[in-house]
Design a protein around this motif. Structure first.
Motif, PDB file in Angstrom:
ATOM      1  N   LEU A 360       0.853  -1.188   0.000  1.00 23.43           N
ATOM      2  CA  LEU A 360       0.000   0.000   0.000  1.00 23.43           C
ATOM      3  C   LEU A 360       0.885   1.232   0.000  1.00 23.43           C
ATOM      4  O   LEU A 360       1.733   1.396   0.884  1.00 23.43           O
ATOM      5  CB  LEU A 360      -0.918   0.015   1.224  1.00 23.43           C
ATOM      6  N   LEU A 361       0.687   2.111  -0.994  1.00 19.39           N
ATOM      7  CA  LEU A 361       1.444   3.350  -1.107  1.00 19.39           C
ATOM      8  C   LEU A 361       0.492   4.535  -1.048  1.00 19.39           C
ATOM      9  O   LEU A 361      -0.570   4.512  -1.673  1.00 19.39           O
ATOM     10  CB  LEU A 361       2.206   3.418  -2.432  1.00 19.39           C
ATOM     11  N   THR A 362       0.868   5.561  -0.292  1.00 15.31           N
ATOM     12  CA  THR A 362       0.112   6.812  -0.307  1.00 15.31           C
ATOM     13  C   THR A 362       1.057   7.955  -0.648  1.00 15.31           C
ATOM     14  O   THR A 362       2.219   7.953  -0.262  1.00 15.31           O
ATOM     15  CB  THR A 362      -0.576   7.093   1.039  1.00 15.31           C
ATOM     16  N   THR A 363       0.531   8.924  -1.389  1.00 15.99           N
ATOM     17  CA  THR A 363       1.378   9.987  -1.940  1.00 15.99           C
ATOM     18  C   THR A 363       1.046  11.382  -1.417  1.00 15.99           C
ATOM     19  O   THR A 363       1.826  12.302  -1.588  1.00 15.99           O
ATOM     20  CB  THR A 363       1.229  10.027  -3.466  1.00 15.99           C
ATOM     21  N   GLY A 364      -0.145  11.551  -0.826  1.00  7.81           N
ATOM     22  CA  GLY A 364      -0.549  12.863  -0.344  1.00  7.81           C
ATOM     23  C   GLY A 364      -1.163  13.756  -1.404  1.00  7.81           C
ATOM     24  O   GLY A 364      -1.802  14.755  -1.091  1.00  7.81           O
ATOM     25  N   ALA A 365      -0.974  13.412  -2.669  1.00  5.34           N
ATOM     26  CA  ALA A 365      -1.498  14.243  -3.761  1.00  5.34           C
ATOM     27  C   ALA A 365      -1.434  13.456  -5.057  1.00  5.34           C
ATOM     28  O   ALA A 365      -0.811  12.392  -5.134  1.00  5.34           O
ATOM     29  CB  ALA A 365      -0.693  15.539  -3.889  1.00  5.34           C
ATOM     30  N   LEU A 366      -2.073  14.008  -6.088  1.00  7.09           N
ATOM     31  CA  LEU A 366      -2.004  13.449  -7.432  1.00  7.09           C
ATOM     32  C   LEU A 366      -1.013  14.249  -8.270  1.00  7.09           C
ATOM     33  O   LEU A 366      -0.886  15.475  -8.077  1.00  7.09           O
ATOM     34  CB  LEU A 366      -3.368  13.496  -8.117  1.00  7.09           C
ATOM     35  N   PRO A 367      -0.313  13.618  -9.213  1.00  6.14           N
ATOM     36  CA  PRO A 367       0.518  14.397 -10.137  1.00  6.14           C
ATOM     37  C   PRO A 367      -0.359  15.216 -11.075  1.00  6.14           C
ATOM     38  O   PRO A 367      -1.487  14.827 -11.375  1.00  6.14           O
ATOM     39  CB  PRO A 367       1.297  13.322 -10.896  1.00  6.14           C
ATOM     40  N   ASP A 368       0.159  16.348 -11.519  1.00  3.32           N
ATOM     41  CA  ASP A 368      -0.579  17.193 -12.455  1.00  3.32           C
ATOM     42  C   ASP A 368      -0.348  16.677 -13.873  1.00  3.32           C
ATOM     43  O   ASP A 368       0.773  16.752 -14.388  1.00  3.32           O
ATOM     44  CB  ASP A 368      -0.093  18.638 -12.329  1.00  3.32           C
ATOM     45  N   PRO A 369      -1.379  16.147 -14.522  1.00  7.71           N
ATOM     46  CA  PRO A 369      -1.173  15.581 -15.864  1.00  7.71           C
ATOM     47  C   PRO A 369      -0.817  16.620 -16.912  1.00  7.71           C
ATOM     48  O   PRO A 369      -0.359  16.274 -18.001  1.00  7.71           O
ATOM     49  CB  PRO A 369      -2.509  14.905 -16.177  1.00  7.71           C
ATOM     50  N   ARG A 370      -1.026  17.897 -16.599  1.00  8.10           N
ATOM     51  CA  ARG A 370      -0.724  18.953 -17.571  1.00  8.10           C
ATOM     52  C   ARG A 370       0.605  19.646 -17.303  1.00  8.10           C
ATOM     53  O   ARG A 370       0.989  20.563 -18.033  1.00  8.10           O
ATOM     54  CB  ARG A 370      -1.846  19.992 -17.579  1.00  8.10           C
ATOM     55  N   ALA A 371       1.305  19.229 -16.256  1.00  4.16           N
ATOM     56  CA  ALA A 371       2.576  19.870 -15.910  1.00  4.16           C
ATOM     57  C   ALA A 371       3.639  19.558 -16.953  1.00  4.16           C
ATOM     58  O   ALA A 371       3.689  18.457 -17.503  1.00  4.16           O
ATOM     59  CB  ALA A 371       3.042  19.402 -14.538  1.00  4.16           C
ATOM     60  N   ALA A 372       4.482  20.538 -17.201  1.00  2.00           N
ATOM     61  CA  ALA A 372       5.588  20.338 -18.143  1.00  2.00           C
ATOM     62  C   ALA A 372       6.679  19.513 -17.484  1.00  2.00           C
ATOM     63  O   ALA A 372       6.794  19.443 -16.265  1.00  2.00           O
ATOM     64  CB  ALA A 372       6.131  21.691 -18.588  1.00  2.00           C
ATOM     65  N   GLY A 373       7.484  18.880 -18.287  1.00  2.00           N
ATOM     66  CA  GLY A 373       8.598  18.080 -17.794  1.00  2.00           C
ATOM     67  C   GLY A 373       9.265  17.362 -18.954  1.00  2.00           C
ATOM     68  O   GLY A 373       8.814  17.468 -20.098  1.00  2.00           O
ATOM     69  N   LEU A 374      10.326  16.643 -18.653  1.00  2.00           N
ATOM     70  CA  LEU A 374      11.064  15.924 -19.684  1.00  2.00           C
ATOM     71  C   LEU A 374      10.977  14.424 -19.456  1.00  2.00           C
ATOM     72  O   LEU A 374      10.884  13.960 -18.325  1.00  2.00           O
ATOM     73  CB  LEU A 374      12.537  16.344 -19.688  1.00  2.00           C
ATOM     74  N   ALA A 375      11.013  13.689 -20.544  1.00  2.00           N
ATOM     75  CA  ALA A 375      11.091  12.234 -20.496  1.00  2.00           C
ATOM     76  C   ALA A 375      12.242  11.815 -21.393  1.00  2.00           C
ATOM     77  O   ALA A 375      12.487  12.439 -22.426  1.00  2.00           O
ATOM     78  CB  ALA A 375       9.785  11.612 -20.989  1.00  2.00           C
ATOM     79  N   PHE A 376      12.955  10.782 -20.973  1.00  2.00           N
ATOM     80  CA  PHE A 376      14.072  10.341 -21.812  1.00  2.00           C
ATOM     81  C   PHE A 376      14.156   8.825 -21.849  1.00  2.00           C
ATOM     82  O   PHE A 376      13.674   8.132 -20.959  1.00  2.00           O
ATOM     83  CB  PHE A 376      15.400  10.953 -21.354  1.00  2.00           C
ATOM     84  N   ARG A 377      14.788   8.330 -22.915  1.00  2.00           N
ATOM     85  CA  ARG A 377      14.894   6.897 -23.145  1.00  2.00           C
ATOM     86  C   ARG A 377      16.237   6.606 -23.811  1.00  2.00           C
ATOM     87  O   ARG A 377      16.643   7.316 -24.730  1.00  2.00           O
ATOM     88  CB  ARG A 377      13.747   6.423 -24.037  1.00  2.00           C
ATOM     89  N   GLN A 378      16.879   5.562 -23.337  1.00  2.00           N
ATOM     90  CA  GLN A 378      18.179   5.200 -23.888  1.00  2.00           C
ATOM     91  C   GLN A 378      18.028   4.449 -25.213  1.00  2.00           C
ATOM     92  O   GLN A 378      17.116   3.646 -25.392  1.00  2.00           O
ATOM     93  CB  GLN A 378      18.933   4.307 -22.905  1.00  2.00           C
ATOM     94  N   VAL A 379      18.905   4.769 -26.137  1.00  2.00           N
ATOM     95  CA  VAL A 379      19.065   3.997 -27.362  1.00  2.00           C
ATOM     96  C   VAL A 379      20.553   3.720 -27.502  1.00  2.00           C
ATOM     97  O   VAL A 379      21.367   4.299 -26.788  1.00  2.00           O
ATOM     98  CB  VAL A 379      18.538   4.755 -28.603  1.00  2.00           C
ATOM     99  N   ALA A 380      20.922   2.817 -28.411  1.00  2.00           N
ATOM    100  CA  ALA A 380      22.328   2.495 -28.583  1.00  2.00           C
ATOM    101  C   ALA A 380      23.107   3.755 -28.984  1.00  2.00           C
ATOM    102  O   ALA A 380      22.786   4.410 -29.965  1.00  2.00           O
ATOM    103  CB  ALA A 380      22.496   1.419 -29.658  1.00  2.00           C
ATOM    104  N   GLY A 381      24.079   4.102 -28.169  1.00  2.00           N
ATOM    105  CA  GLY A 381      24.928   5.245 -28.478  1.00  2.00           C
ATOM    106  C   GLY A 381      24.375   6.582 -28.041  1.00  2.00           C
ATOM    107  O   GLY A 381      24.969   7.621 -28.333  1.00  2.00           O
TER     108      GLY A 381
END
Length: 533
Positions: A360-381
């Motif tokens: 069981l995990l509690t977070t105190g709040a929900l993430p904002d689905p409209r908030a800006a941010g970065l996502a990254f993913r590794q590829v070869a090289g």
């Protein structure tokens, strides 16, 4: 004195300059008890003196006063020479003697709270003033010279250092100093990554020439996606509500796959504002197998569960509001790996306490689905970097392209389906009826296959629930990308769908629209795609 045969270096003098004073007094008293001379700066020196400790000001060592609002205090040869000198090099020893430089055997520095300053939303000038200069310079110098110097950058290492000194009569081993140096360089690297990342945003540079990411170890994992893969979990300091910030109330440690799936579940359920009612998302292998709203949280869970009861077994459940006892009781009727919610009441916790393997995990709040941010993913090289998919579509963004416009009930379901499709692996097809998924097709190479699979799952559930017809009858359908041909749309119509939401933009849009009109379907275009690979 350095003992080359044992690699032991006694700690005789320590320079302490910290912004985070957690545990400082007890630690400094321990050093003083070992006979270590303490040198310090500004506020740190005042804190130590206030505790009755004897401290030598760094300005006495350098012969220069601290100046320019503290910007210049340790950037001096009397400090850096004391940290960088090789104690087994005659020329270095002669230089030290000629210039009156006394060695510093221990550096204790933690940096200006730049990350915390940015997180508070401080203005540009304040953020700039919280970029530490002297601290990283000293840390890197001491870490480079770890053959002779110990460097501590985190209060978490105070106890380990004291234990090391006590075990070796006031000295440190080379192996220990190497570990401290690794931690030190990791800290300065993470600090510089935070500064450069903030600066890129502050000056509006979306693709800086060099991009750095950093994290802090939160958990060493037993293995990764598979038992032969090593793995660990790092936090990025953003404090976005979710698995990284959650409090775990019970159950064994989360696995790599648990963390990945729990994140997917919570980000999905956050699309549904609790102000508009309870919502539940059930995830398996990072794809939703059921999402629903309900008059109560228990009803939302049941409706999500009824979308695909088979896949829900051993899944991850995310809720958009406080978990209550009634919902907890329903959840415990089958095996569930993880439940995550903003909060959980006492009744829910008591019920879950009887299921030791349920996390069981509690977070105190929900993430904002409209908030800006970065996502990254590794590829070869290298690695790919993109903006987080925070795209949002409201009813005013919908473009009706068919002769029949959708009804109000269909519009509500179309928008619900669209929010779910955003979190389904491409090619994604989502059937929704009365604010609940009734069929989900994910990750297929052909969109028509996703459409068929989702419809078949709905048929299977209808048989399991004893329904006269699958719930796709009278449903709406969301497609995360355009229909390249009319076949996928016609398959949805055959399953009983009455309305379609899709981005549009295909070369064959006219053909698809004609097919929708001939089938009596309502269709809207969003102009926005939600590929998720």
């Amino acid at each position: 004195m350095f003992h080359p045969e044992t690699n032991l270096v006694p700690v005789g003098r320590a320079l302490i300059s910290v912004s985070d004073k957690t545990g400082l007094i007890e630690f400094a008293r321990g050093l003083a008890a070992q006979g270590v001379e303490l040198i310090s700066t500004g506020g740190t020196a005042a804190t130590l003196r206030g505790a009755g400790l004897k401290v030598r000001d760094v300005s006495e060592v350098t012969g220069f006063p601290e100046m320019m609002d503290g910007r210049v205090k340790t950037l001096h040869p009397m400090v850096h020479g004391a940290l960088l000198a090789l104690r087994d090099d005659d020329e270095h020893l002669l230089a030290m003697a000629a210039h009156g430089i006394e060695p510093i055997d221990l550096l204790v520095v933690n940096l200006y709270p730049f990350e915390a300053t940015v997180a508070k939303g401080a203005d540009y000038a304040t953020c700039i003033e919280n970029i530490d200069i002297g601290g990283p310079a000293m840390i890197r110098a001491a870490a480079k010279n770890h053959k002779f110097v110990s460097v501590v950058t985190d209060p978490e290492d105070y106890a380990a250092l004291m234990a090391e000194l006590q075990a070796h009569d006031g000295a440190t081993t080379l192996a220990f100093r190497k570990k401290l140096a690794l931690t030190a360089y990791s800290r300065t690297a993470a600090y510089d990554a935070a500064v450069s990342g903030w600066m890129a945003g502050a000056v509006g540079e979306p693709t800086p020439r060099r991009r750095a990411f950093a994290g802090t170890l939160a958990q060493s994992l037993r293995y990764g996606e598979n038992p032969h893969q090593g793995a660990a979990f790092y936090t990025d300091g953003s404090r976005r509500p979710g698995v990284a910030t959650a409090e775990q109330h019970q159950g064994k440690e989360l696995s790599y796959n648990n963390i990945n799936d729990t994140d997917a579940a919570f980000e999905l359920v956050a699309e549904f504002d609790p102000a508009h009612g309870p919502a539940c998302a059930i995830i398996k292998h990072a794809n939703p197998c059921g999402v629903a709203r309900g008059a109560s949280l228990a009803e939302a869970y049941q409706r999500a569960f009824d979308c695909d009861r088979t896949s829900a077994f051993g899944g991850i459940i995310a809720l958009n509001m406080t978990l209550d006892g009634a919902t907890a009781a329903k959840i415990t009727e089958i095996f569930t790996e993880v439940v995550i919610a903003p909060e959980a009441d006492e009744d829910a916790r008591a019920i879950f306490a009887t299921k030791k393997n349920l996390r069981l995990l509690t977070t105190g709040a929900l993430p904002d689905p409209r908030a800006a941010g970065l996502a990254f993913r590794q590829v070869a090289g290298g690695f790919l970097v993109q903006d987080r998919d925070n795209g949002h579509i409201g009813r005013d963004d919908l473009k009706v392209v068919t002769k029949r416009a959708p009804s109000e009930a269909e519009i509500r379901d179309l928008l619900f389906a669209w929010n779910v499709a955003k979190h389904v692996k491409s090619n994604a097809i989502v059937y929704v009826k009365d604010q609940a998924t009734v069929g989900v097709g994910a990750g297929q190479m052909s969109r028509v296959d996703s459409t068929r699979i989702a419809a078949r799952k709905a048929q299977d559930m209808a048989e399991a629930l004893g329904l006269s017809a699958p719930l796709t009858r009278g449903s709406v359908v969301a497609s995360d990308a355009f229909f390249p041909f009319a076949d996928g749309l016609l398959t949805a119509a055959e399953a009983g769908a009455t309305a379609i939401i899709q981005p549009g933009g295909s070369m064959r849009d006219d053909e698809v629209i004609r097919a929708a009109d001939e089938a009596g379907l309502a269709m809207v275009f969003t102009g926005q795609r939600h590929f998720r690979h």
